[in-house]
Design a protein around this motif. Structure first.
Motif, PDB file in Angstrom:
ATOM      1  N   MET A  38       0.833  -1.205   0.000  1.00 33.73           N
ATOM      2  CA  MET A  38       0.000   0.000   0.000  1.00 33.73           C
ATOM      3  C   MET A  38       0.875   1.265   0.000  1.00 33.73           C
ATOM      4  SD  MET A  38      -3.061  -0.842  -0.307  1.00 33.73           S
ATOM      5  CE  MET A  38      -4.194  -2.193  -0.144  1.00 33.73           C
ATOM      6  N   ALA A  39       1.990   1.214   0.714  1.00 34.33           N
ATOM      7  CA  ALA A  39       2.889   2.378   0.737  1.00 34.33           C
ATOM      8  C   ALA A  39       3.479   2.598  -0.662  1.00 34.33           C
ATOM      9  CB  ALA A  39       3.999   2.149   1.761  1.00 34.33           C
ATOM     10  N   PHE A  40       3.830   1.510  -1.333  1.00 37.32           N
ATOM     11  CA  PHE A  40       4.377   1.606  -2.692  1.00 37.32           C
ATOM     12  C   PHE A  40       3.362   2.304  -3.608  1.00 37.32           C
ATOM     13  CE2 PHE A  40       5.381  -0.060  -6.908  1.00 37.32           C
ATOM     14  CZ  PHE A  40       6.763   0.053  -6.947  1.00 37.32           C
ATOM     15  N   LEU A  41       2.091   1.860  -3.529  1.00 37.58           N
ATOM     16  CA  LEU A  41       1.039   2.464  -4.355  1.00 37.58           C
ATOM     17  C   LEU A  41       0.794   3.923  -3.951  1.00 37.58           C
ATOM     18  CD1 LEU A  41      -1.538  -0.471  -4.466  1.00 37.58           C
ATOM     19  CD2 LEU A  41       0.017   0.257  -6.272  1.00 37.58           C
ATOM     20  N   ALA A  42       0.859   4.176  -2.655  1.00 38.52           N
ATOM     21  CA  ALA A  42       0.620   5.551  -2.174  1.00 38.52           C
ATOM     22  C   ALA A  42       1.673   6.513  -2.712  1.00 38.52           C
ATOM     23  CB  ALA A  42       0.599   5.577  -0.648  1.00 38.52           C
ATOM     24  N   VAL A  43       2.920   6.034  -2.811  1.00 34.67           N
ATOM     25  CA  VAL A  43       3.990   6.894  -3.337  1.00 34.67           C
ATOM     26  C   VAL A  43       3.683   7.251  -4.794  1.00 34.67           C
ATOM     27  CG1 VAL A  43       6.442   6.947  -3.980  1.00 34.67           C
ATOM     28  CG2 VAL A  43       5.765   6.079  -1.745  1.00 34.67           C
ATOM     29  N   PHE A  44       3.204   6.272  -5.555  1.00 38.71           N
ATOM     30  CA  PHE A  44       2.859   6.561  -6.957  1.00 38.71           C
ATOM     31  C   PHE A  44       1.666   7.512  -7.051  1.00 38.71           C
ATOM     32  CE2 PHE A  44       5.706   3.223  -8.171  1.00 38.71           C
ATOM     33  CZ  PHE A  44       6.144   3.653  -9.414  1.00 38.71           C
ATOM     34  N   ALA A  45       0.669   7.287  -6.213  1.00 36.18           N
ATOM     35  CA  ALA A  45      -0.496   8.181  -6.223  1.00 36.18           C
ATOM     36  C   ALA A  45      -0.072   9.601  -5.861  1.00 36.18           C
ATOM     37  CB  ALA A  45      -1.545   7.670  -5.240  1.00 36.18           C
ATOM     38  N   MET A  46       0.876   9.694  -4.923  1.00 31.63           N
ATOM     39  CA  MET A  46       1.376  11.005  -4.504  1.00 31.63           C
ATOM     40  C   MET A  46       2.147  11.663  -5.659  1.00 31.63           C
ATOM     41  SD  MET A  46       3.347  11.520  -0.941  1.00 31.63           S
ATOM     42  CE  MET A  46       2.020  11.322   0.212  1.00 31.63           C
ATOM     43  N   ALA A  47       2.953  10.858  -6.350  1.00 33.05           N
ATOM     44  CA  ALA A  47       3.720  11.383  -7.497  1.00 33.05           C
ATOM     45  C   ALA A  47       2.759  11.870  -8.576  1.00 33.05           C
ATOM     46  CB  ALA A  47       4.642  10.299  -8.044  1.00 33.05           C
ATOM     47  N   LEU A  48       1.702  11.106  -8.819  1.00 34.64           N
ATOM     48  CA  LEU A  48       0.696  11.493  -9.824  1.00 34.64           C
ATOM     49  C   LEU A  48       0.042  12.814  -9.427  1.00 34.64           C
ATOM     50  CD1 LEU A  48      -1.325  10.650 -12.203  1.00 34.64           C
ATOM     51  CD2 LEU A  48      -2.784   9.835 -10.355  1.00 34.64           C
ATOM     52  N   SER A  49      -0.318  12.894  -8.168  1.00 30.83           N
ATOM     53  CA  SER A  49      -1.018  14.075  -7.692  1.00 30.83           C
ATOM     54  C   SER A  49      -0.128  15.319  -7.777  1.00 30.83           C
ATOM     55  CB  SER A  49      -1.434  13.823  -6.245  1.00 30.83           C
ATOM     56  OG  SER A  49      -2.510  14.602  -5.936  1.00 30.83           O
ATOM     57  N   LEU A 175      -6.889  15.688  -7.894  1.00 29.80           N
ATOM     58  CA  LEU A 175      -7.891  15.219  -6.939  1.00 29.80           C
ATOM     59  C   LEU A 175      -7.932  13.693  -6.909  1.00 29.80           C
ATOM     60  CD1 LEU A 175     -10.241  15.987  -5.032  1.00 29.80           C
ATOM     61  CD2 LEU A 175     -11.753  15.858  -7.007  1.00 29.80           C
ATOM     62  N   LEU A 176      -7.852  13.110  -8.123  1.00 30.03           N
ATOM     63  CA  LEU A 176      -7.881  11.652  -8.235  1.00 30.03           C
ATOM     64  C   LEU A 176      -6.721  11.033  -7.446  1.00 30.03           C
ATOM     65  CD1 LEU A 176      -9.738   9.771  -9.893  1.00 30.03           C
ATOM     66  CD2 LEU A 176      -7.918   9.642 -11.589  1.00 30.03           C
ATOM     67  N   GLY A 177      -5.559  11.658  -7.526  1.00 35.57           N
ATOM     68  CA  GLY A 177      -4.385  11.174  -6.796  1.00 35.57           C
ATOM     69  C   GLY A 177      -4.629  11.166  -5.302  1.00 35.57           C
ATOM     70  N   TRP A 178      -5.196  12.255  -4.784  1.00 38.71           N
ATOM     71  CA  TRP A 178      -5.448  12.318  -3.331  1.00 38.71           C
ATOM     72  C   TRP A 178      -6.551  11.364  -2.911  1.00 38.71           C
ATOM     73  CZ3 TRP A 178      -1.547  13.833  -0.834  1.00 38.71           C
ATOM     74  CH2 TRP A 178      -0.733  14.847  -1.305  1.00 38.71           C
ATOM     75  N   VAL A 179      -7.572  11.204  -3.801  1.00 44.92           N
ATOM     76  CA  VAL A 179      -8.629  10.224  -3.488  1.00 44.92           C
ATOM     77  C   VAL A 179      -8.010   8.822  -3.430  1.00 44.92           C
ATOM     78  CG1 VAL A 179     -10.693   9.088  -4.410  1.00 44.92           C
ATOM     79  CG2 VAL A 179     -10.559  11.572  -4.379  1.00 44.92           C
ATOM     80  N   ALA A 180      -7.082   8.543  -4.368  1.00 43.81           N
ATOM     81  CA  ALA A 180      -6.423   7.230  -4.379  1.00 43.81           C
ATOM     82  C   ALA A 180      -5.659   7.008  -3.079  1.00 43.81           C
ATOM     83  CB  ALA A 180      -5.470   7.135  -5.570  1.00 43.81           C
ATOM     84  N   ILE A 181      -4.984   8.053  -2.587  1.00 44.71           N
ATOM     85  CA  ILE A 181      -4.239   7.928  -1.325  1.00 44.71           C
ATOM     86  C   ILE A 181      -5.214   7.646  -0.175  1.00 44.71           C
ATOM     87  CG2 ILE A 181      -2.851   9.205   0.362  1.00 44.71           C
ATOM     88  CD1 ILE A 181      -1.516  10.581  -2.087  1.00 44.71           C
ATOM     89  N   GLY A 182      -6.353   8.336  -0.196  1.00 38.70           N
ATOM     90  CA  GLY A 182      -7.372   8.100   0.831  1.00 38.70           C
ATOM     91  C   GLY A 182      -7.874   6.666   0.798  1.00 38.70           C
ATOM     92  N   LEU A 183      -8.126   6.168  -0.423  1.00 37.00           N
ATOM     93  CA  LEU A 183      -8.613   4.789  -0.562  1.00 37.00           C
ATOM     94  C   LEU A 183      -7.539   3.785  -0.122  1.00 37.00           C
ATOM     95  CD1 LEU A 183     -10.507   4.975  -3.967  1.00 37.00           C
ATOM     96  CD2 LEU A 183     -11.501   4.622  -1.701  1.00 37.00           C
TER      97      LEU A 183
END
Lengths: 300, 225
Positions: A38-49, A175-183
């Motif tokens: 989940m941390a790995f995915l969160a880093v990508f979502a953060m990079a996207l955002s 917004l999508l990136g931050w929503v992904a981090i929330g999810l």
């Protein structure tokens, strides 16, 4: 101060108390793996955002201060109208600079569609004039009227029509990136709750003995909470480091500043992923604590 | 200390125990006897609030059990040492750590307490087995470890459920002697057992009140004991 000392005591732990709950291999591995993934995915979502954030800023700031004038006229009149447009622009308040694109620059713009060596001079291609505004900007409607009088073939394009949807798209991506981090955080909480519930259920015998000797629910819960929090923290740290390395290895942005090649962190933004393990640990702390007290409340 | 007044408990619709009235006075020594399934273990569990009465009242140290929070119950259990028939240890911890468990969970494991622990392990004759894991102990060793764990917090009351159930006669007498010693130190002791020989042996050492449980009620036992 009280919160800080409690936090330090929690991190430091109690070696005796830590030993009362036996290590459970399955739930331990599940928690570490979940937190890491989940941390790995969160880093990508953060990079996207953050990349979307930069893109939106660039489009809204840089493009907002530039505009283009397109001059469509017979070849014989093209040069005269270009001079007329540049003269008008020189006299227009709010215009910082203006220049006609050279044949080479126009050829470069058309190259992706028509290929190299396009005979631009022989074709009825409109002449483009790039206008850079001052911070105050110019009166677009007034400029349009003056251009209509001085150079009938000139059309002012202030980028508003196509800039707005691009900025909206970039904001949507952010917004999508931050929503992904929330999810991702919510999924982490759900997975850790399940793992903690499973560990608590597997250790009912231990809980029974602890209660028999006078352990309070807070003591029993703390033994589980500390264990799951530290597991989530270690898994998330590993996942974050892996994610940051993966982002760093992505191709760098080229001259065209394409979005995908611009996906990554820049400058102080590299500090943002360091919040991921902390968020994972806080999520694990509360998820386990809630699961533990719910389970203990159900056991007499 | 522990008082039951008109207390009742049942696992289904039929009550297993009813109209139970008993007061465990400080320093008293009680035996509770009766056939298997009569409700001895249930009675003991009511005495340390592991079960709450379905009728009447159970009071632990002046507090109504039904009104106690789980933290209150945990606090009360630090004053009640329980020796279970099946002992109930944490099998992944050595014997010494199991005996020290009440100190660990109450945060009282200081240097002095550690010295007392050493002494206690010696008192129950387990010094050589202190580092062994519970599954490696014999029945008698487990019972002695359970007794040591029950008394390490210097409790006011000791409740023992068939403490000699899995041991030979010699070991039974040794455990009984330890419990009598504790009673002479001022502890209240209640032993649930169906071993009448043990009760007779105890009468030579201590003034004990013998209660018989049967038909869902508790009676004072007759002179046959």
């Amino acid at each position: 101060m009280n919160v800080v000392s409690r936090f330090l005591r929690f991190v430091q732990g109690d070696s005796q108390a830590d030993r009362v709950v036996p290590p459970t291999g399955y739930s331990a591995r599940l928690t570490v793996f979940t937190a890491g993934a989940m941390a790995f995915l969160a880093v990508f979502a953060m990079a996207l955002s953050l990349a979307a954030d930069r893109l939106a800023d660039r489009w809204s700031d840089a493009l907002a201060r530039t505009s283009t004038i397109r001059i469509s006229a017979p070849l014989a009149e093209l040069e005269a109208q270009t001079w007329a447009v540049l003269t008008v622009l020189e006299q227009t308040s709010g215009v910082d600079s203006a220049r006609a694109l050279t044949d080479d620059e126009q050829r470069a713009l058309l190259e992706p569609w028509f290929g190299p060596d396009l005979p631009v001079a022989d074709l009825p291609i409109p002449r483009l004039v790039e206008v850079v505004e001052t911070a105050e900007g110019y009166d677009a409607e007034g400029l349009r009227q003056r251009l209509a009088a001085e150079a009938p073939g000139a059309v002012l394009d202030d980028h508003t029509r196509w800039r707005r949807p691009l900025v909206e798209a970039a904001n949507g991506l952010r917004l999508l990136g931050w929503v992904a981090i929330g999810l991702i955080l919510a999924s982490t909480a759900a997975m850790i709750t399940l793992a903690a519930g499973s560990a608590l259920a597997a250790n009912q015998g231990v809980i029974k003995v602890l209660r028999l000797v006078g352990a309070r629910d807070n003591y029993i819960a703390r033994a589980f909470v500390r264990r799951f929090t530290l597991r989530a923290l270690s898994g998330a740290m590993a996942g974050t480091i892996a994610g940051m390395i993966a982002v760093a290895l992505l191709p760098r942005a080229g001259d065209e500043q394409a979005f995908l090649t611009g996906l990554g962190f820049s400058g102080l933004h590299w500090l943002w992923p360091l919040t991921v393990p902390v968020l994972a640990a806080v999520t694990a702390f509360w998820a386990t604590r809630i699961a533990a007290f719910r389970t203990l409340g159900g056991l007499r | 200390m522990i008082e039951l007044e008109d207390a009742a408990y049942g696992y289904g619709t039929e009550p297993l125990l009813s109209e139970i009235g008993l007061r465990l006075a400080p320093g008293s020594f009680h035996f509770l006897t009766g056939p298997s399934g009569a409700g001895k273990t249930t009675f003991l569990r009511l005495c340390y609030a592991d079960l709450l009465p379905t009728g009447g009242s159970v009071r632990l140290f002046e507090q109504e059990a039904k009104a106690m929070s789980r933290d209150d119950i945990a606090k009360a259990r630090q004053r009640i040492g329980v020796v279970h028939q099946d002992c109930q240890f944490l099998d992944h911890l050595p014997v010494a750590e199991n005996i020290a468990l009440p100190l660990t969970v109450s945060g009282r494991k200081t240097g002095q307490e550690a010295a007392n622990l050493e002494e206690l392990i010696g008192w129950v004759g387990l010094r050589a087995r202190a580092d062994a894991l519970p599954p490696e102990l014999s029945g008698g060793e487990r019972q002695r470890a359970a007794l040591a764990r029950a008394v390490i917090m210097d409790p006011d009351v000791i409740l023992a459920d068939e403490p000699t159930g899995n041991v030979d006669w010699e070991m039974s007498l040794r455990l009984l002697t330890l419990l009598v010693e504790l009673n002479k130190m001022g502890k209240t002791v209640l032993i649930a057992t169906h071993d009448l020989a043990l009760i007779r042996a105890a009468k030579a050492q201590v003034s004990a009140r013998v209660l018989r449980i049967g038909g869902g009620r508790i009676h004072l036992a007759g002179a046959d004991l």
